[in-house]
Design a protein around this motif. Structure first.
Motif, short mmCIF file in Angstrom:
data_model
loop_
_atom_site.label_atom_id
_atom_site.label_comp_id
_atom_site.label_asym_id
_atom_site.label_seq_id
_atom_site.Cartn_x
_atom_site.Cartn_y
_atom_site.Cartn_z
N ALA A 130 21.94 -1.33 44.93
CA ALA A 130 21.31 -2.12 45.89
C ALA A 130 19.86 -1.47 46.50
CB ALA A 130 22.11 -2.27 47.17
N VAL A 133 17.64 -1.87 43.62
CA VAL A 133 17.03 -3.03 43.59
C VAL A 133 15.91 -3.20 44.61
CG1 VAL A 133 17.30 -5.57 43.87
CG2 VAL A 133 18.95 -4.18 42.44
N ARG A 137 11.99 -4.07 43.67
CA ARG A 137 11.43 -5.12 43.97
C ARG A 137 10.24 -5.01 44.88
NH1 ARG A 137 16.60 -9.25 45.61
NH2 ARG A 137 17.46 -9.43 43.46
N GLU A 142 12.52 -5.71 38.48
CA GLU A 142 13.89 -6.25 38.92
C GLU A 142 14.89 -5.16 37.98
OE1 GLU A 142 16.86 -8.45 40.77
OE2 GLU A 142 14.73 -8.09 41.18
N TYR A 144 18.14 -4.39 36.16
CA TYR A 144 19.23 -5.38 35.57
C TYR A 144 20.31 -4.39 35.63
CZ TYR A 144 16.11 -8.93 34.26
OH TYR A 144 15.11 -10.01 34.33
N LEU A 164 27.86 -6.01 41.44
CA LEU A 164 26.94 -7.05 41.97
C LEU A 164 27.51 -7.49 43.17
CD1 LEU A 164 25.62 -9.01 38.80
CD2 LEU A 164 24.66 -6.87 39.83
N SER A 167 27.36 -5.13 46.00
CA SER A 167 25.89 -4.71 46.46
C SER A 167 25.40 -5.42 47.55
CB SER A 167 24.99 -4.66 45.31
OG SER A 167 24.71 -6.33 45.00
N ILE A 169 23.70 -8.20 47.47
CA ILE A 169 22.42 -8.68 46.98
C ILE A 169 22.78 -9.86 45.98
CG2 ILE A 169 20.11 -8.39 45.65
CD1 ILE A 169 20.23 -5.36 46.36
N ALA A 172 21.15 -10.53 42.46
CA ALA A 172 21.13 -9.45 41.80
C ALA A 172 21.60 -9.67 40.12
CB ALA A 172 21.84 -8.08 41.98
N ARG A 198 22.50 -15.24 37.11
CA ARG A 198 23.08 -13.77 37.41
C ARG A 198 22.81 -12.80 36.13
NH1 ARG A 198 28.73 -12.88 40.70
NH2 ARG A 198 27.25 -11.20 41.70
#
Length: 287
Positions: A130, A133, A137, A142, A144, A164, A167, A169, A172, A198
């Motif tokens: 997180a 990311v 951002r 981004e 992955y 994910l 997180s 988010i 994500a 996703r």
């Protein structure tokens, strides 16, 4: 670009061209002339280009002149390392590299479980992913989330999905790779539980029956359709999920014999389109 029989975009991971020892401009040219929609670059090649005096802005213009996108980059920074010091250094590296990618116009970067992650749990991965990311951002890049079949942790698709979810988010994305799914024991049917939005990018490759799962290595990957991977089923699941993004040919074959780099790129594109084509999938559904 995708069409009714092949609803994906095509991409060439620069690893496939490694035996030819091309610089990043040559990699872009080979991929574009072979007919790929995009190319996945490796940070080491971009950094070598910049270190030799190359202009990232000019490289961006060069890619545009070739008509080829750069949708993702392969990088290795210790974003989830168990050592706070190593993780701090990893985030500094990630920031530096993502700034370069932002200048290039590359919108994403792979985030695999690189470094010492042996004692990491899902919450550890989720918290630091997180953080990664949010950092990416802020620069327009981004990350992955990638899982590695041989890693001590984060080695299955199911683990990556859990990270994910933890997180916090919601949008994500993760990186899928059939080789890593096979090696780590992921269930291919788990792709059916994913929504296409996703999935950031899908690596395309195949693997033979020998060497066995326990000892197979990256160098043993083969062109799509030349191994035993259930690529037809994977493609159907991707289609059903709504994914229509890039399939990126990622091989680590050490010697292509007498085949030239353009020959390898064109042959790989043909294999990619055949192995993941909808008519191939439909034909396989009754088997």
């Amino acid at each position: 670009m995708g069409d009714a029989l092949f609803p994906f975009q095509t991409c060439l991971n620069a690893s496939t061209l490694f035996p030819y020892k091309l610089d990043i401009r040559e990699q872009l040219r080979v991929a574009a002339e072979a007919g790929y929609d995009g190319i996945e670059i490796w940070m080491r090649d971009l950094e070598a280009y910049a270190a030799s005096g190359g202009s990232i802005a000019e490289l961006k213009d060069y890619a545009a002149s070739l008509g080829i996108a750069i949708p993702n980059a392969i990088a290795f920074f210790r974003w989830a390392d168990m050592s706070e010091t190593a993780r701090h250094d990893g985030f500094a590296q990630a920031e530096r590299e993502m700034r370069m990618l932002a200048e290039l116009g590359c919108p994403a970067v792979a985030a695999p479980p690189y470094g010492d992650v042996d004692g990491a749990g899902p919450e550890h991965f989720a918290a630091h992913f997180a953080e990664l990311v949010r950092l990416g951002r802020s620069m327009g890049v981004e990350p992955y989330l990638e899982f590695w079949g041989r890693a001590k942790r984060l080695n299955r698709l199911e683990d990556a999905v859990a990270v994910l979810d933890l997180s916090g988010i919601g949008d994500a994305k993760l990186l899928l790779d059939p080789f890593h799914m096979y090696v780590g024991g992921s269930r291919f049917e788990s792709v059916g539980s994913l929504s296409g939005d996703r999935i950031g990018i899908v690596h395309a490759n195949d693997y033979p029956a020998e060497p066995p799962r326990e000892t197979i290595a990256d160098r043993d990957r083969v062109f799509p359709g030349e191994g035993i991977a259930p690529l037809g089923r994977l493609a159907r699941l991707l289609c059903d999920s709504g994914y229509d993004g890039y399939l990126s040919l990622e091989l680590f074959i050490e010697n292509f014999g007498g085949r030239t780099a353009p020959d390898t790129a064109r042959y790989g594109l043909d294999c990619l389109r055949k192995a993941f084509s909808v008519d191939h999938i439909e034909g396989a559904r009754s088997t």
